[in-house]
Design an enzyme around this catalytic site. Structure first.
Site, PDB file in Angstrom:
ATOM      1  N   TYR A 123      51.696  10.335  70.873  1.00 20.86           N
ATOM      2  CA  TYR A 123      51.024   9.453  69.920  1.00 20.86           C
ATOM      3  C   TYR A 123      51.818   8.189  69.611  1.00 20.86           C
ATOM      4  O   TYR A 123      51.393   7.386  68.802  1.00 20.86           O
ATOM      5  CB  TYR A 123      50.781  10.192  68.597  1.00 20.86           C
ATOM      6  CG  TYR A 123      49.635  11.162  68.640  1.00 20.86           C
ATOM      7  CD1 TYR A 123      49.391  11.948  69.749  1.00 20.86           C
ATOM      8  CD2 TYR A 123      48.778  11.299  67.546  1.00 20.86           C
ATOM      9  CE1 TYR A 123      48.356  12.844  69.785  1.00 20.86           C
ATOM     10  CE2 TYR A 123      47.729  12.195  67.573  1.00 20.86           C
ATOM     11  CZ  TYR A 123      47.521  12.964  68.694  1.00 20.86           C
ATOM     12  OH  TYR A 123      46.490  13.850  68.724  1.00 20.86           O
ATOM     13  N   LYS A 170      56.082  23.766  72.919  1.00 16.36           N
ATOM     14  CA  LYS A 170      55.690  24.127  74.287  1.00 16.36           C
ATOM     15  C   LYS A 170      56.920  23.929  75.177  1.00 16.36           C
ATOM     16  O   LYS A 170      56.856  23.313  76.249  1.00 16.36           O
ATOM     17  CB  LYS A 170      54.514  23.213  74.674  1.00 16.36           C
ATOM     18  CG  LYS A 170      53.732  23.641  75.851  1.00 16.36           C
ATOM     19  CD  LYS A 170      52.875  24.864  75.643  1.00 16.36           C
ATOM     20  CE  LYS A 170      52.330  25.293  76.983  1.00 16.36           C
ATOM     21  NZ  LYS A 170      52.097  26.678  77.182  1.00 16.36           N
ATOM     22  N   ASP A 187      50.534  27.795  72.661  1.00 14.78           N
ATOM     23  CA  ASP A 187      49.288  28.490  73.041  1.00 14.78           C
ATOM     24  C   ASP A 187      49.210  29.855  72.378  1.00 14.78           C
ATOM     25  O   ASP A 187      48.152  30.278  71.897  1.00 14.78           O
ATOM     26  CB  ASP A 187      49.114  28.591  74.562  1.00 14.78           C
ATOM     27  CG  ASP A 187      50.403  28.762  75.323  1.00 14.78           C
ATOM     28  OD1 ASP A 187      51.466  28.527  74.737  1.00 14.78           O
ATOM     29  OD2 ASP A 187      50.360  29.139  76.506  1.00 14.78           O
ATOM     30  N   ASP A 205      48.409  18.313  65.698  1.00 16.05           N
ATOM     31  CA  ASP A 205      47.076  17.751  65.506  1.00 16.05           C
ATOM     32  C   ASP A 205      46.013  18.806  65.836  1.00 16.05           C
ATOM     33  O   ASP A 205      45.101  19.086  65.044  1.00 16.05           O
ATOM     34  CB  ASP A 205      46.913  16.521  66.415  1.00 16.05           C
ATOM     35  CG  ASP A 205      45.736  15.653  66.021  1.00 16.05           C
ATOM     36  OD1 ASP A 205      45.072  15.960  65.011  1.00 16.05           O
ATOM     37  OD2 ASP A 205      45.465  14.665  66.715  1.00 16.05           O
TER      38      ASP A 205
END
Ligand code: NAP
Length: 399
Positions: free
Chosen positions: A147, A214, A265, A289
């Protein structure tokens, strides 16, 4: 009179100016309704001794239509000088035109924490069986990651230069027709977020802080984020925390905050299967987000999910949903997200009496099943109210 920030403390005068951006689409309807609730609660709490003078500042379509720019400099300047502001949703065209105004405001004021509390209110329709088990607060990094706005279109001269550099200097091939985005995640950016989350956890007696990442795939960005967050916990908060790996099969010692991490995840899976195991979540920008909207849906959708963007002595509170253009000017949308963002704002200002009054009246209104269309369609026996009538019902329930 304005809010000031001295010795790292916010000073809030009794009569205070707060800038607001009403927002696009449903923004004007939900702002008007919310302001009525805020003013009534302040009056009830302080009987005229404290008051907010609301100062409108322009952004989005209203700014573009009157001034020809989407985010006028004077808007940013006013928010800077007043330090605390609140906003409705703003339009962001997809894949073209202006970059997100929300992202621009967050970056300009360095509002590095995006805080989203997620819990369930009685009678709010949800897709899960036990929504009351969800009680989490997401701390999402707000200035870095994909972002950051460092993007190059496929076919652009910048993209070509980058491809040549990567190929020649780093022996990495990028496809000719690829758009390229850069994902910066820094030690400073990660650690200040973790520090804020831990301070919040201590202040609010929370049970655990989970680092969401992640890092198994993106080792030097997401993986580093995880390691840097752990480092802050172990070095700066060692008397207040216990690491999951040090716990073994013993229970968490009284007064200690459990620190653990989870791959993003799996987090989405566990949020549905074992929500009671999670409390504060600390996440990188993009993961945070996605997670914010998914968790908001779990407790009944975006219509009432609040949000705060906080930096060093600056804070911008905002509705977390978009402009829902099909409901613009119909006096129909749920103003709950702005109202509950206001609750976060009053807490931040230290006007907690106001927050308590609003929360109680808001809860009572939902218990009475007097709700806006979005909830009415799934609550049997409910009475559908317009946006403005819902605000009036909340004000009535303050009595
Ligand atoms: P959206 O405006 O959030 O609307 C999606 C759907 O969510 C609506 O059609 C409605 O569902 C429901 N909804 C949202 N707010 C509601 C409210 N207050 N009360 C009741 N229902 C509500 O998402 P979008 O259509 O993807 O985005 C529209 C524009 O908003 C885009 O330009 C986007 O960039 C912008 N946006 C701004 C922000 C922000 O300013 N923070 C955030 C997200 C998106 P039903 O139709 O099922 O009733």
């Amino acid at each position: 009179m304005r809010i000031t920030f001295e010795n790292k403390q916010l000073q809030v005068p009794d009569i205070v100016e707060i800038p607001f951006i009403e927002g696009d689409g449903i923004g004007p309807d939900i702002w008007k309704a919310s302001q009525e609730v805020f003013d009534a609660a302040i009056e009830k709490a302080y009987l005229g001794k404290k008051k907010i003078n609301w100062v409108e500042v322009l952004a989005g379509e209203k700014a573009f239509n009157t001034k020809g720019v989407w985010l006028p400099d004077e808007t940013v300047e006013k928010i800077k000088t007043h330090r605390v502001a609140i906003k409705g949703p703003l339009t962001t065209p997809v894949g073209k035109g202006i970059r997100s105004l929300n992202v621009a405001l967050r970056q300009t004021l360095d509002l590095y924490q995006c805080i989203r509390p997620v819990s369930w209110y009685t009678n709010v329709p949800t897709p899960v069986k036990d929504p009351q088990k969800v009680d989490m607060v997401i701390f999402r990094e707000n200035t870095e990651d994909l972002y950051a706005g460092i993007e190059f279109a496929a076919g652009s001269p910048e993209q070509k230069k980058l491809r040549e550099f990567f190929s020649k200097e780093l022996n990495k091939a990028l496809r000719e027709d690829a758009g390229i985005g850069i994902k910066p995640i820094s030690l400073m950016g990660s650690q200040r977020l973790m520090r804020a989350a831990l301070n919040y956890a201590i202040k609010n007696n929370r049970k655990s802080v989970t680092i969401v990442h992640k890092g198994n795939i993106m080792k030097f960005t997401e993986g580093a984020f995880r390691d840097w967050c752990y480092e802050v916990a172990s070095k700066e908060f060692k008397d207040s925390i216990i690491l999951y790996d040090d716990l073994g099969d013993k229970p968490v010692p009284a007064g200690k905050i459990l620190i653990k991490d989870i791959i993003a995840d799996n987090m989405f899976q566990q949020a549905l299967l074992r929500p009671e195991d999670f409390d504060i979540l600390v996440a990188t920008n993009l993961n945070g987000d996605y997670l914010s909207d998914a968790l908001a849906a779990q407790v009944g959708g975006l219509g009432i999910a609040p949000g705060a963007n906080i930096g060093e002595g600056y804070a911008l509170f905002e509705a977390t949903h978009g402009t829902a253009p099909k409901y613009a000017n119909l006096d129909k949308a749920n103003p709950g997200s702005v109202i509950l963002s206001g609750v976060m704002m009053f807490d931040y200002m230290g006007w907690t009496e106001v927050s308590q009054i609003i929360i109680k009246a808001f809860q009572k209104t939902l218990e009475q099943k007097t709700v806006t269309y979005d909830f009415a369609r799934s609550i049997p026996g409910s009475q559908e109210l317009t946006c403005s009538a819902f605000a009036k019902a909340i004000v009535h329930n303050m009595k």
